[in-house]
Design an enzyme around this catalytic site. Structure first.
Site, mmCIF file in Angstrom:
data_model
loop_
_atom_site.group_PDB
_atom_site.id
_atom_site.type_symbol
_atom_site.label_atom_id
_atom_site.label_comp_id
_atom_site.label_asym_id
_atom_site.label_seq_id
_atom_site.Cartn_x
_atom_site.Cartn_y
_atom_site.Cartn_z
ATOM 1 N N SER A 109 -3.240 33.510 1.725
ATOM 2 C CA SER A 109 -3.489 31.964 1.755
ATOM 3 C C SER A 109 -2.449 31.340 1.245
ATOM 4 C CB SER A 109 -4.920 31.724 1.113
ATOM 5 O OG SER A 109 -5.010 30.144 0.983
ATOM 6 N N TYR A 132 -0.928 26.272 5.443
ATOM 7 C CA TYR A 132 -1.382 24.985 5.518
ATOM 8 C C TYR A 132 -0.471 23.991 5.764
ATOM 9 C CZ TYR A 132 -6.388 25.869 4.078
ATOM 10 O OH TYR A 132 -7.731 26.243 3.858
ATOM 11 N N THR A 158 -3.318 27.309 9.915
ATOM 12 C CA THR A 158 -4.818 26.902 9.914
ATOM 13 C C THR A 158 -4.736 25.535 10.473
ATOM 14 O OG1 THR A 158 -5.517 28.189 8.319
ATOM 15 C CG2 THR A 158 -6.617 26.396 8.609
ATOM 16 N N LYS A 267 -5.225 29.392 13.847
ATOM 17 C CA LYS A 267 -6.485 29.792 13.047
ATOM 18 C C LYS A 267 -7.543 28.599 13.176
ATOM 19 C CE LYS A 267 -8.843 31.345 9.040
ATOM 20 N NZ LYS A 267 -9.276 30.245 8.276
ATOM 21 N N HIS A 291 -13.923 28.432 10.008
ATOM 22 C CA HIS A 291 -13.503 28.560 8.522
ATOM 23 C C HIS A 291 -14.965 28.761 7.673
ATOM 24 C CE1 HIS A 291 -10.108 26.601 6.500
ATOM 25 N NE2 HIS A 291 -10.797 26.872 5.328
HETATM 26 C C1 LIG Z 1 -13.760 30.802 -0.717
HETATM 27 C C2 LIG Z 1 -12.840 30.701 0.397
HETATM 28 C C3 LIG Z 1 -11.812 30.221 0.619
HETATM 29 C C4 LIG Z 1 -10.890 30.024 1.761
HETATM 30 N N1 LIG Z 1 -9.667 29.550 1.913
HETATM 31 C C5 LIG Z 1 -9.077 29.472 2.960
HETATM 32 C C6 LIG Z 1 -7.697 29.193 2.821
HETATM 33 O O1 LIG Z 1 -6.945 29.088 1.982
HETATM 34 N N2 LIG Z 1 -6.950 29.111 4.117
HETATM 35 C C7 LIG Z 1 -7.684 29.483 5.454
HETATM 36 O O2 LIG Z 1 -7.010 29.201 6.549
HETATM 37 N N3 LIG Z 1 -8.917 29.736 5.264
HETATM 38 C C8 LIG Z 1 -9.613 29.821 4.084
HETATM 39 N N4 LIG Z 1 -11.097 30.252 4.277
HETATM 40 C C9 LIG Z 1 -11.790 30.508 5.294
HETATM 41 C C10 LIG Z 1 -11.585 31.939 5.778
HETATM 42 O O3 LIG Z 1 -10.057 32.463 5.948
HETATM 43 C C11 LIG Z 1 -12.479 32.271 6.985
HETATM 44 O O4 LIG Z 1 -12.216 31.619 7.912
HETATM 45 C C12 LIG Z 1 -13.792 32.534 6.654
HETATM 46 O O5 LIG Z 1 -13.960 32.772 5.303
HETATM 47 C C13 LIG Z 1 -14.627 33.472 7.636
HETATM 48 O O6 LIG Z 1 -15.884 33.360 7.367
HETATM 49 P P1 LIG Z 1 -16.810 34.227 6.428
HETATM 50 O O7 LIG Z 1 -16.352 33.998 4.957
HETATM 51 O O8 LIG Z 1 -18.272 34.059 6.959
HETATM 52 O O9 LIG Z 1 -16.413 35.498 6.611
HETATM 53 C C14 LIG Z 1 -11.578 30.404 3.015
HETATM 54 C C15 LIG Z 1 -12.815 30.824 2.901
HETATM 55 C C16 LIG Z 1 -13.602 30.951 1.644
HETATM 56 C C17 LIG Z 1 -15.077 31.538 1.752
#
Ligand SMILES: Cc1cc2nc3c(=O)[nH]c(=O)nc-3n(C[C@H](O)[C@H](O)[C@H](O)COP(=O)(O)O)c2cc1C
Length: 394
Positions: A109, A132, A158, A267, A291
């Site tokens: 990330s 991002y 994203t 994404k 997300h």
């Molecule tokens: C704590 C946390 C932080 C996240 N940070 C980012 C991020 O920095 N960039 C991003 O594109 N998605 C981020 N996401 C989304 C994840 O990439 C992903 O789309 C999502 O967690 C998938 O769902 P799941 O947690 O049910 O597997 C984050 C998700 C969580 C839970």
């Protein structure tokens, strides 16, 4: 060993809950608004059943796939997640090592809390970078140059953060985006930290102090959650604040696709129309994602949107999917619906929180084991042969 307590992703979540201060656990576990989409993501798997074939010689099912030019030993990728350092000192580096060791990839990330120059080498050529939009095109160009120089091939952009999702669990802890603490939450946090001595000890030993530096609040200070993959003073919190003010548009994706020499993935796509736009803008792939239910509450579960996106993508672009995947059988269902691979977010964060790098390895092993058992029982010898014929809508 805490790893022995993890027999499925729900176990990893339970151990993480006991290990992390509630404010950190809720940051990971929570979703937006009423968490309707977050629940729908997981519930959707119950609406798609299997249609097995009996009496066939299956042998050891072959889980290998090629995704964006990478050969993966099984199709489960670690999704980009911010502030991984707050789970465990092994952090994004441990996740990168775990994924590479298991023959898959991790996506770093922009706001992971560790400079990409430090994380990418840990992944032995198996780290992709998630971008991002924070400081407009100039900032994107700088980050892309650094990622390319570090050896990254796949850029994941994203696109679903035009505004930050309304995460009310964070607010209840007195934390406001981007995880900034007010006076009330500092007192609250002090109590929480004392109630999790193991976590506090590990964080203190690795130089992360949540009391001095709330997650993401002190860019570049080298403390918990700050200093995004951008690192060098352009920390995660600043990015999280500004990315919402300057979301990527399709014209930016086309601009990035022209500059980025490797593969580009968008994404956060949920519809066939947007998948087509991504392809027309020069992307090589899309991730069907909401997300993890952390952005717009009320959008459908990704599993239900997958067939529409797969149909629109055709042979033009590769389709990945995430949000709510907790079992190997869930991965098999998505592959049968046409996904090339699945990404998981919370599962690996829970594994990391529970047991560091070995916890992430355990979560990956569980996904692979469960996939093998599911495929064997289905009578399907390889993921390449999965199709909707193996599914039975409930
Ligand atoms: C704590 C946390 C932080 C996240 N940070 C980012 C991020 O920095 N960039 C991003 O594109 N998605 C981020 N996401 C989304 C994840 O990439 C992903 O789309 C999502 O967690 C998938 O769902 P799941 O947690 O049910 O597997 C984050 C998700 C969580 C839970």
């Amino acid at each position: 060993m805490k790893v022995d307590l993890i027999r499925n992703v729900a176990d990893a979540r339970r151990v993480a809950k006991r290990t992390l201060p509630p404010v950190v656990f809720d940051y990971v576990d929570g979703g937006a608004d009423d968490e309707v989409t977050m629940r729908a993501n997981e519930a959707a798997f119950a609406d798609v059943g299997f249609r097995p074939r009996m009496g066939l010689e299956v042998g050891q099912p072959d889980l290998g796939v090629s995704v964006l030019g990478y050969d993966l030993s099984f199709p489960v990728i670690l999704a980009p997640c911010g502030l991984a350092r707050l789970m465990h000192p092994d952090s994004a580096e441990g996740a990168a090592r775990a994924a590479a060791g298991r023959g898959t990839v991790s996506v770093l990330s922009t706001v992971a809390g560790a400079p990409l120059e430090r994380v990418v080498p840990e992944g032995q050529g198996r780290v992709w970078f998630q971008l991002y939009s924070a400081g407009g095109r100039a900032d994107a160009e700088t980050l892309c140059d650094r990622a390319a120089k570090a050896g990254v091939d796949v850029l994941m952009v994203t696109i679903d953060t035009a505004a930050l999702g309304n995460r009310e669990r964070d607010k209840r802890h007195g934390v406001t985006p981007p995880l900034r603490l007010g006076p009330r939450s500092t007192v609250n946090l002090g109590y929480q930290v004392l109630s999790r001595p193991g976590w506090t000890w590990r964080m203190a030993r690795s130089g992360v102090s949540m009391l001095r530096s709330p997650p993401g609040a002190r860019p570049g200070a080298g403390s918990g959650g700050s200093g995004g993959s951008g690192g060098k003073g352009d920390g995660g919190s600043k990015r999280m604040l500004t990315m919402a003010a300057s979301p990527f548009l399709w014209s930016d994706i086309a601009w990035l696709a022209e500059r980025w020499k490797g593969k580009l993935v968008v994404k956060g796509v949920l519809t066939g129309d947007d998948a087509r736009r991504a392809g027309d803008s020069g992307a090589h792939g899309v991730v069907v994602s909401n997300h993890g239910g952390r952005q717009l509450d009320g959008v459908p579960a990704t599993l239900t949107m997958l067939p529409e996106v797969v149909a629109a993508a055709g042979d033009q672009i590769e389709v990945l999917v995430d949000s709510g995947f907790r079992r190997g059988s869930h991965v098999v269902k998505a592959l049968a619906l046409g996904a090339r691979a699945v990404m998981v977010g919370r599962p690996w964060l829970f594994g990391l929180a529970a047991a560091g790098q070995p916890g992430v390895e355990q979560v990956l092993d569980l996904f692979a084991e469960e996939m093998v058992r599911t495929m064997t029982l289905l009578g399907c010898p390889s993921v390449a042969e999965l199709s909707p014929d193996f599914l039975n809508p409930v």
